[in-house]
Design a protein around this motif. Structure first.
Motif, PDB file in Angstrom:
ATOM      1  N   LEU A 169      -8.580 -27.751-105.864  1.00 37.79           N
ATOM      2  CA  LEU A 169      -7.286 -27.366-106.414  1.00 37.79           C
ATOM      3  C   LEU A 169      -6.538 -28.559-107.001  1.00 37.79           C
ATOM      4  O   LEU A 169      -6.071 -28.508-108.141  1.00 37.79           O
ATOM      5  CB  LEU A 169      -6.424 -26.703-105.334  1.00 37.79           C
ATOM      6  N   TYR A 170      -6.400 -29.624-106.206  1.00 36.42           N
ATOM      7  CA  TYR A 170      -5.638 -30.803-106.608  1.00 36.42           C
ATOM      8  C   TYR A 170      -6.336 -32.079-106.174  1.00 36.42           C
ATOM      9  O   TYR A 170      -7.064 -32.092-105.197  1.00 36.42           O
ATOM     10  CB  TYR A 170      -4.252 -30.849-105.923  1.00 36.42           C
ATOM     11  N   LYS A 171      -6.026 -33.161-106.884  1.00 33.68           N
ATOM     12  CA  LYS A 171      -6.213 -34.521-106.394  1.00 33.68           C
ATOM     13  C   LYS A 171      -4.792 -35.003-106.162  1.00 33.68           C
ATOM     14  O   LYS A 171      -3.953 -34.952-107.054  1.00 33.68           O
ATOM     15  CB  LYS A 171      -6.941 -35.385-107.409  1.00 33.68           C
ATOM     16  N   TYR A 172      -4.503 -35.436-104.918  1.00 36.50           N
ATOM     17  CA  TYR A 172      -3.130 -35.665-104.468  1.00 36.50           C
ATOM     18  C   TYR A 172      -3.001 -37.007-103.769  1.00 36.50           C
ATOM     19  O   TYR A 172      -3.879 -37.394-103.005  1.00 36.50           O
ATOM     20  CB  TYR A 172      -2.754 -34.525-103.511  1.00 36.50           C
ATOM     21  N   LYS A 173      -1.911 -37.712-104.021  1.00 36.98           N
ATOM     22  CA  LYS A 173      -1.608 -38.982-103.358  1.00 36.98           C
ATOM     23  C   LYS A 173      -0.795 -38.682-102.108  1.00 36.98           C
ATOM     24  O   LYS A 173       0.395 -38.407-102.188  1.00 36.98           O
ATOM     25  CB  LYS A 173      -0.811 -39.904-104.291  1.00 36.98           C
ATOM     26  N   LYS A 174      -1.457 -38.699-100.951  1.00 37.19           N
ATOM     27  CA  LYS A 174      -0.807 -38.325 -99.698  1.00 37.19           C
ATOM     28  C   LYS A 174      -0.315 -39.546 -98.945  1.00 37.19           C
ATOM     29  O   LYS A 174      -1.019 -40.529 -98.813  1.00 37.19           O
ATOM     30  CB  LYS A 174      -1.786 -37.557 -98.813  1.00 37.19           C
ATOM     31  N   GLY A 175       0.901 -39.458 -98.453  1.00 28.85           N
ATOM     32  CA  GLY A 175       1.458 -40.499 -97.598  1.00 28.85           C
ATOM     33  C   GLY A 175       1.354 -40.067 -96.148  1.00 28.85           C
ATOM     34  O   GLY A 175       1.469 -38.895 -95.832  1.00 28.85           O
ATOM     35  N   GLY A 176       1.124 -40.994 -95.248  1.00 26.33           N
ATOM     36  CA  GLY A 176       1.041 -40.668 -93.824  1.00 26.33           C
ATOM     37  C   GLY A 176      -0.334 -40.166 -93.427  1.00 26.33           C
ATOM     38  O   GLY A 176      -1.216 -39.987 -94.250  1.00 26.33           O
ATOM     39  N   LYS A 177      -0.465 -39.912 -92.113  1.00 26.67           N
ATOM     40  CA  LYS A 177      -1.762 -39.493 -91.599  1.00 26.67           C
ATOM     41  C   LYS A 177      -1.731 -38.121 -90.952  1.00 26.67           C
ATOM     42  O   LYS A 177      -2.663 -37.724 -90.287  1.00 26.67           O
ATOM     43  CB  LYS A 177      -2.285 -40.526 -90.607  1.00 26.67           C
TER      44      LYS A 177
ATOM     45  N   THR B  59      -2.513 -21.068-112.716  1.00 28.81           N
ATOM     46  CA  THR B  59      -1.176 -20.593-112.343  1.00 28.81           C
ATOM     47  C   THR B  59      -0.777 -21.295-111.056  1.00 28.81           C
ATOM     48  O   THR B  59      -1.618 -21.505-110.182  1.00 28.81           O
ATOM     49  CB  THR B  59      -1.155 -19.061-112.131  1.00 28.81           C
ATOM     50  N   PRO B  60       0.493 -21.681-110.926  1.00 28.20           N
ATOM     51  CA  PRO B  60       0.916 -22.432-109.739  1.00 28.20           C
ATOM     52  C   PRO B  60       0.653 -21.667-108.436  1.00 28.20           C
ATOM     53  O   PRO B  60       0.851 -20.455-108.369  1.00 28.20           O
ATOM     54  CB  PRO B  60       2.414 -22.625-109.945  1.00 28.20           C
ATOM     55  N   CYS B  61       0.185 -22.371-107.442  1.00 32.26           N
ATOM     56  CA  CYS B  61      -0.019 -21.866-106.075  1.00 32.26           C
ATOM     57  C   CYS B  61      -1.072 -20.778-105.961  1.00 32.26           C
ATOM     58  O   CYS B  61      -1.084 -20.022-105.001  1.00 32.26           O
ATOM     59  CB  CYS B  61       1.293 -21.363-105.480  1.00 32.26           C
ATOM     60  N   GLU B  62      -1.977 -20.686-106.908  1.00 36.71           N
ATOM     61  CA  GLU B  62      -3.023 -19.666-106.861  1.00 36.71           C
ATOM     62  C   GLU B  62      -4.373 -20.295-107.183  1.00 36.71           C
ATOM     63  O   GLU B  62      -4.501 -21.018-108.169  1.00 36.71           O
ATOM     64  CB  GLU B  62      -2.711 -18.554-107.867  1.00 36.71           C
ATOM     65  N   CYS B  63      -5.369 -19.997-106.353  1.00 38.91           N
ATOM     66  CA  CYS B  63      -6.718 -20.537-106.557  1.00 38.91           C
ATOM     67  C   CYS B  63      -7.321 -19.968-107.844  1.00 38.91           C
ATOM     68  O   CYS B  63      -7.294 -18.755-108.051  1.00 38.91           O
ATOM     69  CB  CYS B  63      -7.597 -20.188-105.355  1.00 38.91           C
ATOM     70  N   PRO B  64      -7.889 -20.833-108.701  1.00 44.63           N
ATOM     71  CA  PRO B  64      -8.485 -20.334-109.953  1.00 44.63           C
ATOM     72  C   PRO B  64      -9.778 -19.559-109.739  1.00 44.63           C
ATOM     73  O   PRO B  64     -10.150 -18.735-110.569  1.00 44.63           O
ATOM     74  CB  PRO B  64      -8.741 -21.610-110.757  1.00 44.63           C
ATOM     75  N   GLU B  65     -10.476 -19.783-108.615  1.00 44.41           N
ATOM     76  CA  GLU B  65     -11.753 -19.116-108.351  1.00 44.41           C
ATOM     77  C   GLU B  65     -11.572 -17.729-107.727  1.00 44.41           C
ATOM     78  O   GLU B  65     -12.065 -16.741-108.244  1.00 44.41           O
ATOM     79  CB  GLU B  65     -12.611 -19.979-107.418  1.00 44.41           C
TER      80      GLU B  65
ATOM     81  N   ASN C  33      -6.652 -16.543-104.438  1.00 40.76           N
ATOM     82  CA  ASN C  33      -5.933 -16.664-103.176  1.00 40.76           C
ATOM     83  C   ASN C  33      -4.622 -17.439-103.380  1.00 40.76           C
ATOM     84  O   ASN C  33      -4.627 -18.514-103.956  1.00 40.76           O
ATOM     85  CB  ASN C  33      -6.834 -17.408-102.172  1.00 40.76           C
ATOM     86  N   VAL C  34      -3.494 -16.887-102.924  1.00 42.24           N
ATOM     87  CA  VAL C  34      -2.214 -17.591-102.988  1.00 42.24           C
ATOM     88  C   VAL C  34      -2.147 -18.521-101.783  1.00 42.24           C
ATOM     89  O   VAL C  34      -2.160 -18.075-100.649  1.00 42.24           O
ATOM     90  CB  VAL C  34      -1.024 -16.603-102.997  1.00 42.24           C
ATOM     91  N   PHE C  35      -2.099 -19.847-102.031  1.00 39.02           N
ATOM     92  CA  PHE C  35      -2.194 -20.814-100.939  1.00 39.02           C
ATOM     93  C   PHE C  35      -0.889 -21.548-100.648  1.00 39.02           C
ATOM     94  O   PHE C  35      -0.804 -22.275 -99.664  1.00 39.02           O
ATOM     95  CB  PHE C  35      -3.295 -21.840-101.229  1.00 39.02           C
ATOM     96  N   ALA C  36       0.148 -21.374-101.483  1.00 39.56           N
ATOM     97  CA  ALA C  36       1.403 -22.114-101.271  1.00 39.56           C
ATOM     98  C   ALA C  36       2.570 -21.381-101.914  1.00 39.56           C
ATOM     99  O   ALA C  36       2.383 -20.400-102.646  1.00 39.56           O
ATOM    100  CB  ALA C  36       1.280 -23.511-101.860  1.00 39.56           C
ATOM    101  N   ARG C  37       3.792 -21.890-101.614  1.00 38.26           N
ATOM    102  CA  ARG C  37       5.022 -21.389-102.232  1.00 38.26           C
ATOM    103  C   ARG C  37       5.759 -22.542-102.879  1.00 38.26           C
ATOM    104  O   ARG C  37       5.773 -23.652-102.333  1.00 38.26           O
ATOM    105  CB  ARG C  37       5.938 -20.770-101.176  1.00 38.26           C
ATOM    106  N   GLU C  38       6.381 -22.297-104.018  1.00 40.27           N
ATOM    107  CA  GLU C  38       7.200 -23.330-104.658  1.00 40.27           C
ATOM    108  C   GLU C  38       8.534 -23.420-103.933  1.00 40.27           C
ATOM    109  O   GLU C  38       9.144 -22.399-103.613  1.00 40.27           O
ATOM    110  CB  GLU C  38       7.432 -22.998-106.131  1.00 40.27           C
ATOM    111  N   THR C  39       8.996 -24.645-103.672  1.00 42.61           N
ATOM    112  CA  THR C  39      10.244 -24.852-102.954  1.00 42.61           C
ATOM    113  C   THR C  39      10.820 -26.223-103.297  1.00 42.61           C
ATOM    114  O   THR C  39      10.180 -27.020-103.992  1.00 42.61           O
ATOM    115  CB  THR C  39      10.033 -24.718-101.433  1.00 42.61           C
ATOM    116  N   LEU C  40      12.012 -26.496-102.809  1.00 51.69           N
ATOM    117  CA  LEU C  40      12.618 -27.824-102.906  1.00 51.69           C
ATOM    118  C   LEU C  40      12.592 -28.454-101.517  1.00 51.69           C
ATOM    119  O   LEU C  40      13.059 -27.853-100.560  1.00 51.69           O
ATOM    120  CB  LEU C  40      14.061 -27.737-103.383  1.00 51.69           C
TER     121      LEU C  40
END
Length: 83
Positions: free
Chosen positions: A24-32, A50-56, A59-66
């Motif tokens: 889905l993403y390559k992400y720069k994660k902080g912390g462990k 489309t945001p928060c939806e697996c292309p394959e 599956n909706v895997f997340a919600r957009e939020t602040l």
């Protein structure tokens, strides 16, 4: 509230769909800690159409939020995993 660091963390992780294991993403994660949220500004490579939806599997895997005033995706349960 404090905003997340503007300087990207060193550690880069791959985020996969929990159901079909598609990248889905390559992400720069902080912390462990566990993957709870993904700040949009830290996503290096976005493979979703489309945001928060697996292309394959669709599956909706997340919600957009602040989070702390910054746009982010909040991960739902184990629907997305990091490697």
């Amino acid at each position: 509230m404090a905003k997340p660091n503007k300087k990207l963390p060193e550690r880069s992780v791959d985020i996969h769909c929990g159901k079909c294991k598609a990248l889905l993403y390559k992400y720069k994660k902080g912390g462990k800690g566990a993957l709870v949220k993904c700040f949009k500004e830290r996503i290096v490579e976005d493979r979703t159409s489309t945001p928060c939806e697996c292309p394959e599997c669709g599956n909706v895997f997340a919600r957009e939020t602040l989070v702390r005033g910054a746009p982010a995706y909040k991960i739902i349960g184990n629907k997305a995993v990091m490697k």
